[in-house]
Design a protein around this motif. Structure first.
Motif, mmCIF file in Angstrom:
data_model
loop_
_atom_site.group_PDB
_atom_site.id
_atom_site.type_symbol
_atom_site.label_atom_id
_atom_site.label_comp_id
_atom_site.label_asym_id
_atom_site.label_seq_id
_atom_site.Cartn_x
_atom_site.Cartn_y
_atom_site.Cartn_z
ATOM 1 N N MET A 54 29.462 22.566 -12.930
ATOM 2 C CA MET A 54 29.827 21.211 -13.303
ATOM 3 C C MET A 54 29.442 20.916 -14.740
ATOM 4 O O MET A 54 30.239 20.407 -15.517
ATOM 5 C CB MET A 54 29.147 20.200 -12.381
ATOM 6 N N VAL A 55 28.216 21.265 -15.140
ATOM 7 C CA VAL A 55 27.771 20.933 -16.493
ATOM 8 C C VAL A 55 28.321 21.908 -17.523
ATOM 9 O O VAL A 55 28.440 21.573 -18.706
ATOM 10 C CB VAL A 55 26.228 20.887 -16.584
ATOM 11 N N ALA A 56 28.670 23.123 -17.082
ATOM 12 C CA ALA A 56 29.178 24.117 -18.019
ATOM 13 C C ALA A 56 30.679 24.089 -18.129
ATOM 14 O O ALA A 56 31.249 24.713 -19.017
ATOM 15 C CB ALA A 56 28.732 25.520 -17.614
ATOM 16 N N LYS A 57 31.376 23.355 -17.247
ATOM 17 C CA LYS A 57 32.817 23.153 -17.339
ATOM 18 C C LYS A 57 33.590 24.453 -17.500
ATOM 19 O O LYS A 57 34.355 24.635 -18.454
ATOM 20 C CB LYS A 57 33.151 22.211 -18.488
ATOM 21 N N GLY A 58 33.343 25.426 -16.621
ATOM 22 C CA GLY A 58 34.176 26.624 -16.632
ATOM 23 C C GLY A 58 33.638 27.774 -17.453
ATOM 24 O O GLY A 58 34.309 28.776 -17.594
ATOM 25 N N TYR A 59 32.396 27.657 -17.980
ATOM 26 C CA TYR A 59 31.862 28.789 -18.726
ATOM 27 C C TYR A 59 31.226 29.774 -17.741
ATOM 28 O O TYR A 59 30.030 29.804 -17.528
ATOM 29 C CB TYR A 59 30.835 28.311 -19.765
ATOM 30 N N HIS A 60 32.080 30.587 -17.130
ATOM 31 C CA HIS A 60 31.639 31.453 -16.039
ATOM 32 C C HIS A 60 30.687 32.544 -16.536
ATOM 33 O O HIS A 60 30.018 33.171 -15.727
ATOM 34 C CB HIS A 60 32.846 32.066 -15.342
ATOM 35 N N SER A 61 30.616 32.776 -17.867
ATOM 36 C CA SER A 61 29.674 33.760 -18.378
ATOM 37 C C SER A 61 28.243 33.327 -18.099
ATOM 38 O O SER A 61 27.327 34.137 -18.123
ATOM 39 C CB SER A 61 29.867 33.952 -19.886
ATOM 40 N N ARG A 89 19.859 18.056 -29.883
ATOM 41 C CA ARG A 89 19.969 19.305 -29.129
ATOM 42 C C ARG A 89 21.398 19.504 -28.631
ATOM 43 O O ARG A 89 21.673 19.606 -27.452
ATOM 44 C CB ARG A 89 18.980 19.303 -27.963
ATOM 45 N N PHE A 90 22.305 19.571 -29.559
ATOM 46 C CA PHE A 90 23.706 19.810 -29.251
ATOM 47 C C PHE A 90 24.063 21.222 -29.714
ATOM 48 O O PHE A 90 23.599 21.680 -30.755
ATOM 49 C CB PHE A 90 24.610 18.820 -29.997
ATOM 50 N N VAL A 91 24.911 21.879 -28.961
ATOM 51 C CA VAL A 91 25.569 23.096 -29.433
ATOM 52 C C VAL A 91 27.061 22.906 -29.183
ATOM 53 O O VAL A 91 27.475 22.102 -28.347
ATOM 54 C CB VAL A 91 25.063 24.374 -28.726
ATOM 55 N N GLY A 132 33.033 15.891 -22.590
ATOM 56 C CA GLY A 132 32.301 15.465 -21.412
ATOM 57 C C GLY A 132 31.014 16.222 -21.179
ATOM 58 O O GLY A 132 30.331 16.006 -20.182
ATOM 59 N N HIS A 133 30.622 17.125 -22.092
ATOM 60 C CA HIS A 133 29.365 17.850 -21.945
ATOM 61 C C HIS A 133 28.188 17.015 -22.428
ATOM 62 O O HIS A 133 27.048 17.274 -22.057
ATOM 63 C CB HIS A 133 29.410 19.153 -22.741
ATOM 64 N N THR A 134 28.426 16.044 -23.293
ATOM 65 C CA THR A 134 27.345 15.232 -23.831
ATOM 66 C C THR A 134 27.142 13.969 -23.011
ATOM 67 O O THR A 134 26.080 13.383 -23.020
ATOM 68 C CB THR A 134 27.648 14.840 -25.286
ATOM 69 N N ALA A 135 28.155 13.512 -22.310
ATOM 70 C CA ALA A 135 28.126 12.323 -21.453
ATOM 71 C C ALA A 135 29.471 12.294 -20.746
ATOM 72 O O ALA A 135 30.168 13.295 -20.678
ATOM 73 C CB ALA A 135 27.898 11.074 -22.290
ATOM 74 N N ASN A 141 25.296 18.954 -24.592
ATOM 75 C CA ASN A 141 24.014 18.287 -24.765
ATOM 76 C C ASN A 141 23.006 18.994 -23.869
ATOM 77 O O ASN A 141 23.029 18.842 -22.653
ATOM 78 C CB ASN A 141 24.135 16.815 -24.391
ATOM 79 N N LEU A 142 22.109 19.767 -24.471
ATOM 80 C CA LEU A 142 21.189 20.578 -23.680
ATOM 81 C C LEU A 142 20.208 19.715 -22.886
ATOM 82 O O LEU A 142 19.796 20.091 -21.785
ATOM 83 C CB LEU A 142 20.435 21.551 -24.595
#
Length: 312
Positions: A302-309, A239-241, A23-26, A249-250
């Motif tokens: 929301m866009v990072a889905k829990g990447y609190h770093s 631009r994907f990582v 869900g990070h790309t769409a 999707n950056l």
């Protein structure tokens, strides 16, 4: 000759299992796999590599295809202890000496694997690494594991396709990838670097399709060798990582953050991470008389889905 791990048919099982892209790309997209496909996923990765197994430690959650396949589906056939280490990534799993371990690894868990190896012999270990590139930080740890007799196997794949190729880690980090036994290249690679296109009986069935596609093209760029069974990984076309198995999707992240009134401009820059293999930084230009408030923090969460770093 090493015999493959035996798999028995479970006739009373659910016909298909649902997986979702991160869900990070769409919007997340559902992909369905039959149990026969999941059985074959185990075979193409473990056949010829595992003869005995008494414990599985998974750092990949069961919503991740390999977390499900090796920590849920495989144990439904064999009597093996399962430790869901992904539920608490701060604890080092307790080990007994000389266990025949299968470790399902993601880029962010290698420090814990190193701590495990410090207190017991990793001679009987097989580590399956997926979800992104091997972090540079873990290279000396992997070299230690290899010297002690462990095997580290990288898996290149996706939610849509399952495993595409593998390679056994060694001190040569430029070693090419080898297609797994039931995958063929589907593209024309005569002109050089191209997108990775494959055919496979394990491609999932997308939610809006009646049957699964036989071929799939990924955003990954490869240089294919003449035998069409090996390739070197070049990078991604877009631009994907991929951060711990989550494709980000950056461009989409930038678009979402730009909707905030307090933000004049934003840039997401892909980075190689010594800890996670891949990551990205967010650079912000805040409008005059504005400040970074809860609206921005909520948006990034929301866009990072829990990447609190990211919230440092």
């Amino acid at each position: 000759m090493t015999k493959p791990l035996s798999i028995m048919v479970n006739t009373g099982a659910t016909p298909e299992v649902r997986f979702e892209t991160s869900g990070h790309t769409a919007m997340p997209i559902a992909w369905f796999r039959s149990r026969e496909q999941l059985d074959q996923e185990i075979q193409v990765i473990l056949s010829g590599r595992v003869t005995k197994l008494n414990r599985i430690i998974s750092f990949a959650p069961t919503r991740h295809i390999y977390g499900y396949v090796f920590a849920h589906h495989l144990p439904s056939y064999i009597n093996v202890k399962v430790t869901e280490a992904w539920r608490n990534m701060l604890d080092v799993p307790k080990l007994k000496g000389n266990e025949h371990l299968l470790i399902v690894a993601t880029p962010g868990c290698w420090r814990i694997i190193w701590e495990m190896a410090r207190y017991t012999s990793p001679k009987q270990w097989i580590v399956l690494h997926s979800g992104g590139l091997l972090p540079k930080l873990c290279q000396p740890w992997i070299e230690y594991l290899l010297k002690q007799g462990a095997r580290v196997i990288e898996i290149l794949g996706s939610t849509e396709t399952g495993a595409i190729a593998t390679r056994e880690a060694n001190t040569d980090y430029t070693k090419p990838w080898q297609l797994v036994s039931d995958v063929e290249l589907a593209g024309d690679y005569s002109s050089g670097t191209s997108r990775l296109s494959i055919s496979s009986p394990r491609i999932g069935r997308r939610f809006d399709l009646v049957v699964a596609p036989h071929t799939w093209t990924l955003p990954d760029l490869v240089d294919v060798m003449p035998d069409r069974r090996h390739f070197t990984y070049v990078g991604r076309e877009s631009r994907f990582v991929k951060v711990d198995g989550r494709r980000c999707n950056l461009e989409l992240i930038e678009l979402r953050i730009r909707t905030l009134e307090s933000i004049a401009d934003v840039a997401c820059i892909a980075r190689r991470s010594a800890v996670r293999g891949e990551h990205y930084d967010i650079y912000l230009v805040v409008r005059p008389d504005s400040y970074i408030g809860n609206d921005l923090i909520s948006c990034i969460k929301m866009v990072a889905k829990g990447y609190h770093s990211l919230m440092r």
